[in-house]
Design a protein around this motif. Structure first.
Motif, PDB file in Angstrom:
ATOM      1  N   ASP A   1     -17.489  38.923  38.091  1.00  0.00           N
ATOM      2  CA  ASP A   1     -16.357  39.828  37.879  1.00  0.00           C
ATOM      3  C   ASP A   1     -15.043  39.231  38.359  1.00  0.00           C
ATOM      4  OD1 ASP A   1     -17.919  42.619  37.173  1.00  0.00           O
ATOM      5  OD2 ASP A   1     -19.017  41.373  38.597  1.00  0.00           O
ATOM      6  N   THR A   2     -14.790  38.016  37.915  1.00  0.00           N
ATOM      7  CA  THR A   2     -13.572  37.329  38.311  1.00  0.00           C
ATOM      8  C   THR A   2     -12.388  37.706  37.435  1.00  0.00           C
ATOM      9  OG1 THR A   2     -14.100  35.450  36.879  1.00  0.00           O
ATOM     10  CG2 THR A   2     -14.874  35.348  39.166  1.00  0.00           C
ATOM     11  N   GLY A   3     -12.654  38.234  36.243  1.00  0.00           N
ATOM     12  CA  GLY A   3     -11.575  38.578  35.330  1.00  0.00           C
ATOM     13  C   GLY A   3     -10.914  39.893  35.685  1.00  0.00           C
ATOM     14  N   SER A   4      -9.745  40.136  35.106  1.00  0.00           N
ATOM     15  CA  SER A   4      -9.070  41.418  35.281  1.00  0.00           C
ATOM     16  C   SER A   4      -7.890  41.469  34.327  1.00  0.00           C
ATOM     17  CB  SER A   4      -8.587  41.615  36.720  1.00  0.00           C
ATOM     18  OG  SER A   4      -8.040  42.909  36.892  1.00  0.00           O
ATOM     19  N   LEU A   5      -7.966  42.345  33.337  1.00  0.00           N
ATOM     20  CA  LEU A   5      -6.845  42.517  32.426  1.00  0.00           C
ATOM     21  C   LEU A   5      -5.659  43.126  33.162  1.00  0.00           C
ATOM     22  CD1 LEU A   5      -5.819  42.286  29.511  1.00  0.00           C
ATOM     23  CD2 LEU A   5      -6.653  44.614  29.126  1.00  0.00           C
ATOM     24  N   ARG A   6      -5.953  44.084  34.046  1.00  0.00           N
ATOM     25  CA  ARG A   6      -4.912  44.632  34.911  1.00  0.00           C
ATOM     26  C   ARG A   6      -4.495  43.563  35.915  1.00  0.00           C
ATOM     27  NH1 ARG A   6      -7.774  49.383  37.664  1.00  0.00           N
ATOM     28  NH2 ARG A   6      -5.876  49.308  38.908  1.00  0.00           N
ATOM     29  N   HIS A   7      -3.234  43.566  36.291  1.00  0.00           N
ATOM     30  CA  HIS A   7      -2.741  42.556  37.222  1.00  0.00           C
ATOM     31  C   HIS A   7      -3.515  42.621  38.540  1.00  0.00           C
ATOM     32  CE1 HIS A   7      -0.129  39.870  39.379  1.00  0.00           C
ATOM     33  NE2 HIS A   7       0.059  40.789  40.308  1.00  0.00           N
ATOM     34  N   SER A   8      -3.999  41.467  38.978  1.00  0.00           N
ATOM     35  CA  SER A   8      -4.721  41.370  40.251  1.00  0.00           C
ATOM     36  C   SER A   8      -4.251  40.123  40.985  1.00  0.00           C
ATOM     37  CB  SER A   8      -6.233  41.301  40.019  1.00  0.00           C
ATOM     38  OG  SER A   8      -6.914  41.000  41.231  1.00  0.00           O
ATOM     39  N   VAL A   9      -3.595  40.310  42.099  1.00  0.00           N
ATOM     40  CA  VAL A   9      -3.156  39.166  42.899  1.00  0.00           C
ATOM     41  C   VAL A   9      -4.335  38.455  43.537  1.00  0.00           C
ATOM     42  CG1 VAL A   9      -0.884  40.136  43.376  1.00  0.00           C
ATOM     43  CG2 VAL A   9      -2.779  40.635  44.920  1.00  0.00           C
ATOM     44  N   PHE A  10      -5.489  39.141  43.582  1.00  0.00           N
ATOM     45  CA  PHE A  10      -6.650  38.545  44.245  1.00  0.00           C
ATOM     46  C   PHE A  10      -7.410  37.580  43.340  1.00  0.00           C
ATOM     47  CE2 PHE A  10      -5.863  42.639  46.295  1.00  0.00           C
ATOM     48  CZ  PHE A  10      -5.755  42.241  47.614  1.00  0.00           C
ATOM     49  N   GLN A  11      -7.233  37.726  42.037  1.00  0.00           N
ATOM     50  CA  GLN A  11      -7.934  36.857  41.096  1.00  0.00           C
ATOM     51  C   GLN A  11      -7.652  35.371  41.367  1.00  0.00           C
ATOM     52  OE1 GLN A  11      -6.605  37.060  36.969  1.00  0.00           O
ATOM     53  NE2 GLN A  11      -8.740  37.182  36.310  1.00  0.00           N
ATOM     54  N   PRO A  12      -6.398  34.933  41.411  1.00  0.00           N
ATOM     55  CA  PRO A  12      -6.143  33.517  41.700  1.00  0.00           C
ATOM     56  C   PRO A  12      -6.452  33.127  43.140  1.00  0.00           C
ATOM     57  CG  PRO A  12      -4.072  34.719  41.541  1.00  0.00           C
ATOM     58  CD  PRO A  12      -5.149  35.654  41.082  1.00  0.00           C
ATOM     59  N   LEU A  13      -6.362  34.074  44.073  1.00  0.00           N
ATOM     60  CA  LEU A  13      -6.665  33.758  45.468  1.00  0.00           C
ATOM     61  C   LEU A  13      -8.146  33.437  45.652  1.00  0.00           C
ATOM     62  CD1 LEU A  13      -4.512  36.453  47.327  1.00  0.00           C
ATOM     63  CD2 LEU A  13      -4.074  33.986  47.175  1.00  0.00           C
ATOM     64  N   VAL A  14      -9.019  34.202  44.988  1.00  0.00           N
ATOM     65  CA  VAL A  14     -10.456  33.920  45.061  1.00  0.00           C
ATOM     66  C   VAL A  14     -10.751  32.573  44.413  1.00  0.00           C
ATOM     67  CG1 VAL A  14     -12.744  34.645  44.306  1.00  0.00           C
ATOM     68  CG2 VAL A  14     -11.124  36.347  45.144  1.00  0.00           C
TER      69      VAL A  14
END
Length: 394
Positions: A60-73
């Motif tokens: 569950d790394t994707g997210s259409l909604r903005h997620s600042v945590f996606q690139p951090l992970v």
């Protein structure tokens, strides 16, 4: 607060039947029985995995909604893979547990949600598809079929630049089908596809394949671990998805028919971390691990005791929630090592700091550690929680 949480998996009281959403699977790109030796991808370097192998796992790394945590992970994974371990112990690959791209698996979203964030990950990335990867956007002007983009990225016939990769240097992967087995010197990863429904649907053809793969994998024991991966979590104590009755039934019938149980089961789908242990009547204890806090905009909380929207199923299924983290993003680092007494699997779950937005350079912290001596009696399954406590299941 933790004492008020559920100690076992739950079913949501109102589970809608969305099996009608099931979508036909694409044609395989490889030959049955859909096995991929890791040497086909990393060549002679596979030899270095004969005695000890480390790999990452995340879902569950994707997210259409903005997620600042996606690139951090993604950055934390890349940094650990590059420098978090001595050179000989660095992860050989990342195994993605599904939902790479939200909400509808569109090719146009792959660069933003996957290829861009994971451009610097220094090792191959394998994957099973999640429900969102196979869904179809009803409002799309481009007509496409379920899993079209996933197949281009992960199930190509040879490794090459991805046509919709926006210049990404990551090459396509050569997995033979959406359900498939990754063969490594120390473990066999049997990956399933639960389709696009919320709680998973697996057809008869995939079921027969899975039963035969379990039987075949068992012939490689005790020299190789048998690892099952499925996106939809069979067991969960969260309030958004809960456990999946369909996947539980599917797995248990397959285990019984094959006469084989895996050493461990990994899933995503639920956006948190949970580690369960399931005790079977024959004395076997199988860990079920959920690792779906990979970057999606929202995390899913574990249900509180007395929550009127869920039913605790611990007693009926003999499954215990050993540890969980539902308020931080994180990922798994797994090591399998050959020892004199047999194989041993050591799992470590790392989390980003709760104040990571204020301190983005903070290294991930070890939250949970568990040890699974493979092919030993059930009572030898040793666990170590984040406080260092040890206990025996049996």
């Amino acid at each position: 607060m933790r004492n008020t949480r559920q100690t076992g998996p739950v079913f949501l009281k109102n589970i809608l039947d969305d099996s009608y959403l099931f979508k036909p699977l694409p044609c395989p790109t490889g030959m049955a029985p859909y096995r991929l030796p890791i040497s086909n991808v990393i060549g002679d370097a596979a030899w270095f995995l004969n005695e000890r192998m480390r790999f990452h796992m995340i879902g569950d790394t994707g997210s259409l909604r903005h997620s600042v945590f996606q690139p951090l992970v993604a950055s934390a994974l890349a940094q650990q893979a590059k420098a978090g371990y001595p050179a000989g112990e660095r992860p050989a690959f990342l195994y993605h547990l599904g939902d790479v791209v939200y909400n509808h698996g569109e090719a146009s979203e792959y660069h933003k949600q996957f290829l861009g964030p994971y451009e610097d990950y220094p090792a191959p990335i394998f994957a099973i598809a999640g429900n969102h990867d196979g869904d179809i956007n009803p409002n799309s002007e481009l007509v496409y079929q379920s899993l079209d983009a996933f197949m281009d990225v992960f199930c190509d016939t040879y490794q090459r630049r991805i046509p919709f990769g926006n210049g990404s240097k990551r090459l396509s992967m050569v997995q033979p089908h959406v359900y498939w087995t990754l063969e490594t010197p120390l473990a066999r990863f049997i990956g399933l596809y639960g389709n696009v429904t919320k709680h998973g649907v697996i057809d008869a053809e995939q079921r027969e394949w899975f039963i035969e793969e379990l039987r075949y994998a068992d012939t490689w024991r005790p020299g190789q671990a048998v690892i099952v991966c499925v996106h939809h979590a069979p067991y969960s104590a969260d309030t958004n998805h809960g456990s999946s009755p369909a996947i539980i039934t599917f797995l248990e019938h397959a285990f019984e028919t094959a006469g084989v149980k895996p050493d461990i089961v990994f899933s995503g789908h639920v956006h948190n971390y949970q580690r369960f242990s399931k005790a079977y009547e024959d004395g076997t204890v199988v860990p079920y691990v959920v690792a779906g806090a990979g970057g999606y905009a929202d995390l899913h909380p574990v249900a509180s005791v007395g929550d009127s929207e869920v039913d605790n199923i611990n007693a009926a299924h003999q499954v215990h929630l050993d540890n969980f983290c539902d308020d931080r993003y994180g990922f798994l680092s797994i090591a399998i090592e050959k020892k004199a007494e047999g194989l041993e699997l050591v799992g470590e779950y790392y989390t980003l700091a709760q104040d990571v937005l204020r301190r983005p350079q903070t290294e991930p912290a070890l939250f949970d550690r568990f040890v699974v001596p493979l092919r030993r009696p059930a009572e030898a399954l040793e666990n170590t929680d984040c406080l260092g406590q040890q206990w025996q299941h049996g």
